[in-house]
Design an enzyme around this catalytic site. Structure first.
Site, PDB file in Angstrom:
ATOM      1  N   PHE A 141       0.836  -1.216   0.000  1.00  0.00           N
ATOM      2  CA  PHE A 141       0.000   0.000   0.000  1.00  0.00           C
ATOM      3  C   PHE A 141       0.856   1.245   0.000  1.00  0.00           C
ATOM      4  O   PHE A 141       0.440   2.299   0.453  1.00  0.00           O
ATOM      5  CB  PHE A 141      -0.912  -0.015   1.240  1.00  0.00           C
ATOM      6  CG  PHE A 141      -1.781  -1.228   1.252  1.00  0.00           C
ATOM      7  CD1 PHE A 141      -1.406  -2.350   1.965  1.00  0.00           C
ATOM      8  CD2 PHE A 141      -2.902  -1.285   0.457  1.00  0.00           C
ATOM      9  CE1 PHE A 141      -2.156  -3.501   1.922  1.00  0.00           C
ATOM     10  CE2 PHE A 141      -3.672  -2.444   0.399  1.00  0.00           C
ATOM     11  CZ  PHE A 141      -3.296  -3.553   1.137  1.00  0.00           C
ATOM     12  N   ASP A 157       7.005 -10.841   9.935  1.00  0.00           N
ATOM     13  CA  ASP A 157       7.271 -11.077   8.506  1.00  0.00           C
ATOM     14  C   ASP A 157       8.754 -10.877   8.220  1.00  0.00           C
ATOM     15  O   ASP A 157       9.135 -10.263   7.231  1.00  0.00           O
ATOM     16  CB  ASP A 157       6.419 -10.133   7.644  1.00  0.00           C
ATOM     17  CG  ASP A 157       6.404 -10.580   6.174  1.00  0.00           C
ATOM     18  OD1 ASP A 157       6.031  -9.767   5.310  1.00  0.00           O
ATOM     19  OD2 ASP A 157       6.798 -11.736   5.908  1.00  0.00           O
ATOM     20  N   LYS A 159      12.257 -11.475   6.853  1.00  0.00           N
ATOM     21  CA  LYS A 159      12.767 -12.202   5.680  1.00  0.00           C
ATOM     22  C   LYS A 159      13.898 -11.366   5.101  1.00  0.00           C
ATOM     23  O   LYS A 159      14.005 -10.164   5.413  1.00  0.00           O
ATOM     24  CB  LYS A 159      11.647 -12.392   4.657  1.00  0.00           C
ATOM     25  CG  LYS A 159      10.974 -11.084   4.254  1.00  0.00           C
ATOM     26  CD  LYS A 159       9.783 -11.305   3.351  1.00  0.00           C
ATOM     27  CE  LYS A 159       9.077  -9.986   3.067  1.00  0.00           C
ATOM     28  NZ  LYS A 159       7.907 -10.147   2.220  1.00  0.00           N
ATOM     29  N   ASP A 205       9.988  -2.567   7.435  1.00  0.00           N
ATOM     30  CA  ASP A 205       8.666  -3.080   7.075  1.00  0.00           C
ATOM     31  C   ASP A 205       7.910  -3.647   8.272  1.00  0.00           C
ATOM     32  O   ASP A 205       7.894  -4.855   8.501  1.00  0.00           O
ATOM     33  CB  ASP A 205       8.768  -4.146   5.978  1.00  0.00           C
ATOM     34  CG  ASP A 205       7.387  -4.409   5.370  1.00  0.00           C
ATOM     35  OD1 ASP A 205       7.252  -5.325   4.554  1.00  0.00           O
ATOM     36  OD2 ASP A 205       6.450  -3.675   5.733  1.00  0.00           O
ATOM     37  N   THR A 260       5.368 -14.098   4.634  1.00  0.00           N
ATOM     38  CA  THR A 260       5.830 -14.564   3.321  1.00  0.00           C
ATOM     39  C   THR A 260       6.084 -16.060   3.413  1.00  0.00           C
ATOM     40  O   THR A 260       6.780 -16.510   4.322  1.00  0.00           O
ATOM     41  CB  THR A 260       7.126 -13.805   2.966  1.00  0.00           C
ATOM     42  OG1 THR A 260       6.795 -12.427   3.020  1.00  0.00           O
ATOM     43  CG2 THR A 260       7.645 -14.191   1.607  1.00  0.00           C
TER      44      THR A 260
HETATM   45  C1  MP6 Z   1      10.858  -3.796   2.485  1.00  0.00           C
HETATM   46  C2  MP6 Z   1      10.681  -2.421   1.885  1.00  0.00           C
HETATM   47  N1  MP6 Z   1      11.874  -2.077   1.100  1.00  0.00           N
HETATM   48  C3  MP6 Z   1      12.646  -1.041   1.464  1.00  0.00           C
HETATM   49  N2  MP6 Z   1      12.217  -0.281   2.481  1.00  0.00           N
HETATM   50  C4  MP6 Z   1      12.975   0.778   2.935  1.00  0.00           C
HETATM   51  C5  MP6 Z   1      14.218   1.121   2.360  1.00  0.00           C
HETATM   52  C6  MP6 Z   1      14.680   0.340   1.234  1.00  0.00           C
HETATM   53  C7  MP6 Z   1      15.876   0.622   0.542  1.00  0.00           C
HETATM   54  C8  MP6 Z   1      16.271  -0.167  -0.543  1.00  0.00           C
HETATM   55  C9  MP6 Z   1      17.476   0.170  -1.272  1.00  0.00           C
HETATM   56  C10 MP6 Z   1      18.426   1.097  -0.933  1.00  0.00           C
HETATM   57  N3  MP6 Z   1      19.378   1.103  -1.903  1.00  0.00           N
HETATM   58  N4  MP6 Z   1      19.026   0.227  -2.836  1.00  0.00           N
HETATM   59  C11 MP6 Z   1      17.859  -0.356  -2.474  1.00  0.00           C
HETATM   60  C12 MP6 Z   1      15.497  -1.271  -0.926  1.00  0.00           C
HETATM   61  C13 MP6 Z   1      14.314  -1.579  -0.269  1.00  0.00           C
HETATM   62  C14 MP6 Z   1      13.881  -0.774   0.797  1.00  0.00           C
HETATM   63  C15 MP6 Z   1      14.965   2.237   2.964  1.00  0.00           C
HETATM   64  O1  MP6 Z   1      16.092   2.614   2.550  1.00  0.00           O
HETATM   65  N5  MP6 Z   1      14.426   2.887   4.023  1.00  0.00           N
HETATM   66  C16 MP6 Z   1      13.226   2.582   4.575  1.00  0.00           C
HETATM   67  C17 MP6 Z   1      12.442   1.523   4.031  1.00  0.00           C
HETATM   68  C18 MP6 Z   1      11.163   1.176   4.497  1.00  0.00           C
HETATM   69  C19 MP6 Z   1      10.535   1.902   5.602  1.00  0.00           C
HETATM   70  C20 MP6 Z   1       9.273   1.178   6.062  1.00  0.00           C
HETATM   71  C21 MP6 Z   1       9.238   0.939   7.502  1.00  0.00           C
HETATM   72  C22 MP6 Z   1       8.340   1.986   6.819  1.00  0.00           C
HETATM   73  C23 MP6 Z   1       9.421  -2.381   1.025  1.00  0.00           C
HETATM   74  C24 MP6 Z   1       9.583  -3.378  -0.137  1.00  0.00           C
HETATM   75  C25 MP6 Z   1       8.232  -2.730   1.873  1.00  0.00           C
HETATM   76  C26 MP6 Z   1       9.267  -0.988   0.456  1.00  0.00           C
END
Ligand code: MP6
Length: 329
Positions: free
Chosen positions: A42, A160, A162, A178, A212
């Site tokens: 979302f 969750d 992973k 997450d 997951t």
């Molecule tokens: C698991 C999550 N993925 C991610 N959530 C966050 C990232 C993030 C960064 C990269 C990344 C950085 N460099 N290259 C890839 C790849 C995936 C990320 C970040 O830097 N800061 C806060 C994040 C999330 C904050 C959330 C608690 C509210 C989903 C797929 C749900 C968006």
């Protein structure tokens, strides 16, 4: 208004920059939005730069209409609540979580300004080298364990966990993220939040939520129950995956994966490091009360003292330089 006793000028007071005025509420205009770095169910997470200090952040953006339509308002509130609890309980020796800096909204969207994990997800590092060597597996297994100790001490279950939710900051230290599916153990009775008609209660949500497939615990599948020990099951799956390169329970469909989990149907590839194997076998236990650490009060001392982690200093992990990631197996 006239200059106040603090001697600041009327102009300063007018623009709210007086030393006693709260910082002006932020808006999307304070940031330059860059690439999409993650898509939630979302939300979309963007890399963004604050125009005042050129600092990089991750900004999670949620469409209000979409959340309301999908009856996920509780879900978003829950994640914000968890992030606020983590913020107000920052642990200096275990800062292994993304930080929430600020939130703001406009007519259509909610914005969460969070720390940017510069080195992204742990998963591509495991896939790139095929599998981690034991030094890496020990170090990252220990940082995830420390993160779980901190999270569980605050009465929060991730639910969750992973590799996609285990991020790496610019120093290659763990940043768990997450918390949309996290559960706050209700030890203090709080007024039940008023729900919109049709919205699922946390009871219904809890019972409908499943993590997951590869990392979900057997108790969630068989009894719809979840406990801190469910995160220890996920830790067992992740340690297995760091050494073997793949998660323990794999199959062509989610249903077949669930079948394997509840029958504990998995095996160790030849050459799987024996101490890591012994630890995984003590975490991947069907009875959640018999998992290593399930009976520990406070820190997971029985997991820390497992011979796989021998010689590791759990109290200074964040100050240590993470071992380089080399292929193993
Ligand atoms: C698991 C999550 N993925 C991610 N959530 C966050 C990232 C993030 C960064 C990269 C990344 C950085 N460099 N290259 C890839 C790849 C995936 C990320 C970040 O830097 N800061 C806060 C994040 C999330 C904050 C959330 C608690 C509210 C989903 C797929 C749900 C968006």
């Amino acid at each position: 208004s006239s200059a106040s006793s603090t001697g600041c000028s009327t102009a300063a007071v007018a623009t709210g920059t007086a030393n006693n005025a709260p910082p002006a509420k932020q808006s999307a205009k304070d940031y330059i939005f860059g690439k999409v770095i993650g898509e939630g169910s979302f939300s979309t997470v963007y890399l963004a730069k604050d125009i005042h200090h050129s600092k990089e952040y991750a900004i999670k953006v949620c469409e209000k209409r979409h959340i309301v339509k999908e009856l996920k308002v509780e879900y978003v509130k829950q994640e914000k609540e968890v992030l606020n609890i983590l913020n107000s309980n920052q642990n200096k020796t275990a800062p292994f979580f993304v930080k929430l800096y600020s939130t703001f909204q406009d007519n259509e969207r909610l914005y969460f300004v969070l720390s940017y994990a510069k080195n992204g997800e742990l998963l591509p590092y495991i896939n790139k080298v095929g599998s981690f060597d034991i030094q890496c597996t020990r170090f990252y297994g220990a940082e995830i364990l420390r993160a779980l100790e901190h999270l569980h001490s605050l009465g929060i279950i991730h639910r969750d966990l992973k590799p996609e939710n285990i991020l790496l900051d610019e120093r290659m230290h763990v940043q768990i993220t997450d918390f949309g599916s996290a559960k706050i153990l209700d030890d203090k009775p709080r007024p039940q939040p008023r729900r919109r008609d049709g919205e699922q209660s946390s009871w219904q949500r809890r019972n409908s939520f499943v993590g997951t497939a590869q990392y979900v615990s057997p108790e969630l599948l068989t009894e719809k129950s979840v406990s801190k020990s469910s995160d220890l099951w996920a830790l067992g799956c992740i340690i297995y995956q760091m050494v073997a390169g793949l998660p323990p329970f794999v199959a062509r469909s989610e249903y077949l994966i669930f079948q394997k989990i509840i029958k504990l149907e998995y095996e160790f590839p030849d050459g799987f490091e024996p101490k890591a194997k012994d630890l995984v076998q003590k975490l991947l236990v069907l009875d959640s009360t018999n998992r290593l650490g399930a009976k520990d009060i406070g820190n997971y001392t029985s997991v820390r003292s497992h011979h796989f982690f021998a010689g590791l200093d759990f109290e200074t992990l964040y100050k240590q330089t993470p071992p380089p990631i080399y292929p193993y197996l």
